[in-house]
Design a protein around this motif. Structure first.
Motif, short mmCIF file in Angstrom:
data_model
loop_
_atom_site.label_atom_id
_atom_site.label_comp_id
_atom_site.label_asym_id
_atom_site.label_seq_id
_atom_site.Cartn_x
_atom_site.Cartn_y
_atom_site.Cartn_z
N ALA A 146 0.82 -1.25 -0.05
CA ALA A 146 -0.08 -0.03 0.04
C ALA A 146 0.58 1.15 -0.06
O ALA A 146 2.09 1.43 0.30
CB ALA A 146 -1.02 0.01 1.20
N ASP A 147 0.38 2.32 -0.55
CA ASP A 147 1.19 3.34 -0.71
C ASP A 147 0.94 4.11 0.67
O ASP A 147 -0.05 4.62 1.27
CB ASP A 147 0.20 4.41 -1.61
CG ASP A 147 1.30 5.74 -2.14
OD1 ASP A 147 1.58 6.46 -1.03
OD2 ASP A 147 1.12 6.18 -3.13
N LYS A 148 2.20 4.32 1.36
CA LYS A 148 2.53 4.69 2.60
C LYS A 148 2.06 6.29 2.95
O LYS A 148 1.49 6.88 3.62
CB LYS A 148 3.72 4.46 3.44
CG LYS A 148 4.04 3.11 3.57
CD LYS A 148 2.94 2.54 4.44
CE LYS A 148 3.20 0.79 4.40
NZ LYS A 148 2.99 0.03 3.21
N SER A 149 2.40 7.10 1.72
CA SER A 149 2.12 8.47 1.72
C SER A 149 0.62 8.74 1.87
O SER A 149 -0.02 9.59 2.29
CB SER A 149 2.66 9.10 0.55
OG SER A 149 2.17 8.74 -0.60
N ILE A 150 -0.50 7.83 1.24
CA ILE A 150 -1.81 8.04 1.24
C ILE A 150 -2.24 7.79 2.61
O ILE A 150 -3.03 8.46 3.03
CB ILE A 150 -2.65 7.07 0.17
CG1 ILE A 150 -2.00 7.43 -1.21
CG2 ILE A 150 -3.80 6.92 0.50
CD1 ILE A 150 -2.62 6.57 -2.33
N LEU A 151 -1.73 6.34 3.35
CA LEU A 151 -2.02 6.43 4.48
C LEU A 151 -1.63 7.25 5.47
O LEU A 151 -2.66 7.71 6.12
CB LEU A 151 -1.26 4.95 4.97
CG LEU A 151 -1.58 4.40 6.27
CD1 LEU A 151 -3.27 4.04 6.46
CD2 LEU A 151 -0.86 3.22 6.84
N THR A 152 -0.57 7.99 5.60
CA THR A 152 -0.10 8.99 6.21
C THR A 152 -0.82 10.22 6.12
O THR A 152 -1.50 10.88 7.17
CB THR A 152 1.34 9.30 6.06
OG1 THR A 152 2.14 8.16 6.03
CG2 THR A 152 1.78 10.07 7.09
N ALA A 153 -1.31 10.35 4.88
CA ALA A 153 -2.31 11.81 4.68
C ALA A 153 -3.27 11.70 5.24
O ALA A 153 -3.99 12.40 5.73
CB ALA A 153 -2.17 12.01 3.13
N CYS A 154 -4.24 10.40 5.26
CA CYS A 154 -5.38 9.97 5.49
C CYS A 154 -5.46 10.08 7.10
O CYS A 154 -6.40 10.37 7.74
CB CYS A 154 -6.15 8.75 4.86
SG CYS A 154 -6.15 8.84 3.22
N GLN A 155 -4.40 9.42 7.73
CA GLN A 155 -4.24 9.57 8.91
C GLN A 155 -4.49 10.94 9.91
O GLN A 155 -4.94 11.34 10.52
CB GLN A 155 -3.08 8.58 9.55
CG GLN A 155 -3.48 7.15 9.42
CD GLN A 155 -2.19 6.21 9.66
OE1 GLN A 155 -1.15 6.91 9.38
NE2 GLN A 155 -2.36 4.94 10.20
N ALA A 156 -3.46 11.76 8.89
CA ALA A 156 -3.36 13.32 9.47
C ALA A 156 -4.60 13.78 9.47
O ALA A 156 -5.14 14.72 10.43
CB ALA A 156 -2.46 13.87 8.66
N GLU A 157 -5.37 13.65 8.11
CA GLU A 157 -6.68 14.31 8.15
C GLU A 157 -7.57 13.62 9.04
O GLU A 157 -8.66 14.39 9.83
CB GLU A 157 -7.07 13.99 6.68
CG GLU A 157 -8.75 14.58 6.38
CD GLU A 157 -8.55 16.14 6.22
OE1 GLU A 157 -7.51 16.60 6.21
OE2 GLU A 157 -9.87 16.84 6.57
N GLY A 158 -7.58 12.30 9.50
CA GLY A 158 -8.45 11.83 10.24
C GLY A 158 -8.31 12.26 11.84
O GLY A 158 -9.10 12.39 12.45
N GLU A 159 -6.91 12.62 12.19
CA GLU A 159 -6.87 13.23 13.50
C GLU A 159 -7.56 14.49 13.61
O GLU A 159 -8.16 14.79 14.70
CB GLU A 159 -5.36 13.56 13.49
CG GLU A 159 -4.65 12.25 13.80
CD GLU A 159 -3.18 12.26 14.29
OE1 GLU A 159 -2.65 13.49 14.73
OE2 GLU A 159 -2.39 11.20 14.37
N LYS A 160 -7.84 15.21 12.64
CA LYS A 160 -8.66 16.68 12.73
C LYS A 160 -10.08 16.04 12.88
O LYS A 160 -10.93 16.82 13.44
CB LYS A 160 -8.54 17.29 11.47
CG LYS A 160 -7.08 17.83 11.13
CD LYS A 160 -7.13 18.86 9.89
CE LYS A 160 -5.87 18.55 9.07
NZ LYS A 160 -6.10 18.96 7.80
N THR A 161 -10.69 14.86 12.02
CA THR A 161 -12.07 14.78 12.17
C THR A 161 -12.40 13.64 13.20
O THR A 161 -13.72 13.22 13.32
CB THR A 161 -12.37 14.40 10.64
OG1 THR A 161 -11.79 13.06 10.33
CG2 THR A 161 -12.09 15.35 9.73
#
Ligand code: CP
Ligand code: NVA
Length: 330
Positions: free
Chosen positions: A196-211
């Protein structure tokens, strides 16, 4: 806050705000209710939309065609063999030409960059009808279906995507869930998690922290606990057909069955699938592989047809949500 999406492209849910996604879902529920009453608007009167398909489709194509026509619009369908795009004419030139003829462009194909470039050069809204990276119209329909069946806010829900956790549907779920505060687990073998693309996972986790969304990939079945949705997709996506036998071997333990539904610990868990699905041996492909000793079913027939399954409501909602995207943006 008022939302105005006129003129906006729909390339990935990552580009949208939670308010815009909420607006599209509300509009889709409203358009569905109106259709049930036999009411069709004229929101797309005089609008022409071109549908570019470099991969096959049933639901997405029909959703664009039916929903555009029900709102008074027109569609032109171009399959890979019937346009000059990419062969005799560059993507940039094609986009500029299509932008002169059409009010909107739908594209299904391989590279996400194509929808980005079409939007950049055409000057009209572009709609992503599936790429190797994303399938955002599917997630809108899936969230609408969750709202109909789970009777609680999306932000209180948990989605478990099972199987090829590095495919377009898994990423599309990560994008949608992190925006809307939905917990997401991609449950699959370590080999696919590693791919899996780790940059996608990291970006989504960062966004998820806000929501407030927890976004994770896991090979541990315990992480299915508390899931409201068990979601499946075919094991080898369009364009990856040569991987079918190796994926069938790798993913056999991840075929969704009654035991996996039980592993969620949630008696009201729903089963969802973007479709098309291999759930029996009634398709040419499933039969051919079965004759060679390979079982390519990603879900048992019992689960697919069982009481937890909402797959045909989900398929219908493709139409209502795509109509909402067209009405909101054109
Ligand atoms: N789910 C989905 O996109 O279906 P089609 O491939 O039939 O469009
Ligand atoms: N992952 C699948 C989704 C089909 C709707 C594919 O790309 O073929």
């Amino acid at each position: 806050m008022s939302v105005n999406m006129k003129g906006k492209s729909f390339l990935t849910l990552m580009d949208l705000s939670a308010q815009e996604i909420r607006y599209l879902l509300d509009l889709a529920h409203d358009l569905k209710a109106k259709k049930r009453m036999g009411l069709h608007g004229q929101a797309l009167k005089g609008k022409n939309i071109v549908l570019l398909f470099e991969k096959t489709s049933t639901r997405t194509r029909c959703s664009f065609e039916v929903s555009a026509k029900e709102e008074g619009g027109n569609v032109t369908y171009l399959d890979p063999g019937s346009s000059q795009m990419g062969k005799k004419e560059s993507l940039e030139d094609t986009a500029k030409v299509l932008g002169r003829f059409f009010d909107g462009i739908e594209y299904r194909g391989f590279d996400q960059q194509v929808v980005i470039d079409l939007a950049k050069h055409s000057g009209v809204p572009v709609f992503n009808g599936l790429t190797d990276l994303d399938h955002p119209t599917q997630i809108l329909a899936d969230m609408m279906t969750m709202e109909e069946h789970l009777h609680k806010p999306l932000r209180e829900c948990k989605v478990a995507f099972v199987g090829d956790v590095r495919n377009n549907m898994s990423y599309a779920w990560m994008f949608g869930c992190c925006k809307m505060g939905v917990d997401f687990v991609g449950y699959g073998p370590q080999e696919l998690i590693d791919g899996a693309d780790k940059s996608i996972l990291t970006a989504c986790q960062a966004e998820g922290e806000k929501t407030g969304a927890r976004i994770q990939l896991s090979h541990n079945m315990d992480d299915l606990k508390g899931a409201d949705v068990l979601y499946s997709d075919i094991w080898a996506s369009m364009g990856e057909e040569e991987l079918i036998p190796q994926r069938a071997k790798l993913l056999a333990p991840y075929r969704i069955d009654d035991a996996m539904l039980e592993a969620t610990g949630n008696p009201n868990v729903i089963f969802m699938h973007c479709l098309p699905s291999f759930h029996d041996f009634e398709t040419k492909l499933a039969k051919e592989w079965k004759d060679k000793g390979v079982d390519i079913r990603e879900v048992t027939d019992e689960v697919f047809r069982g009481r937890h399954s909402v797959v045909f409501d989900e398929a219908e909602n493709r139409m209502h949500t795509i109509k909402a995207v067209l009405v909101a943006t054109l």
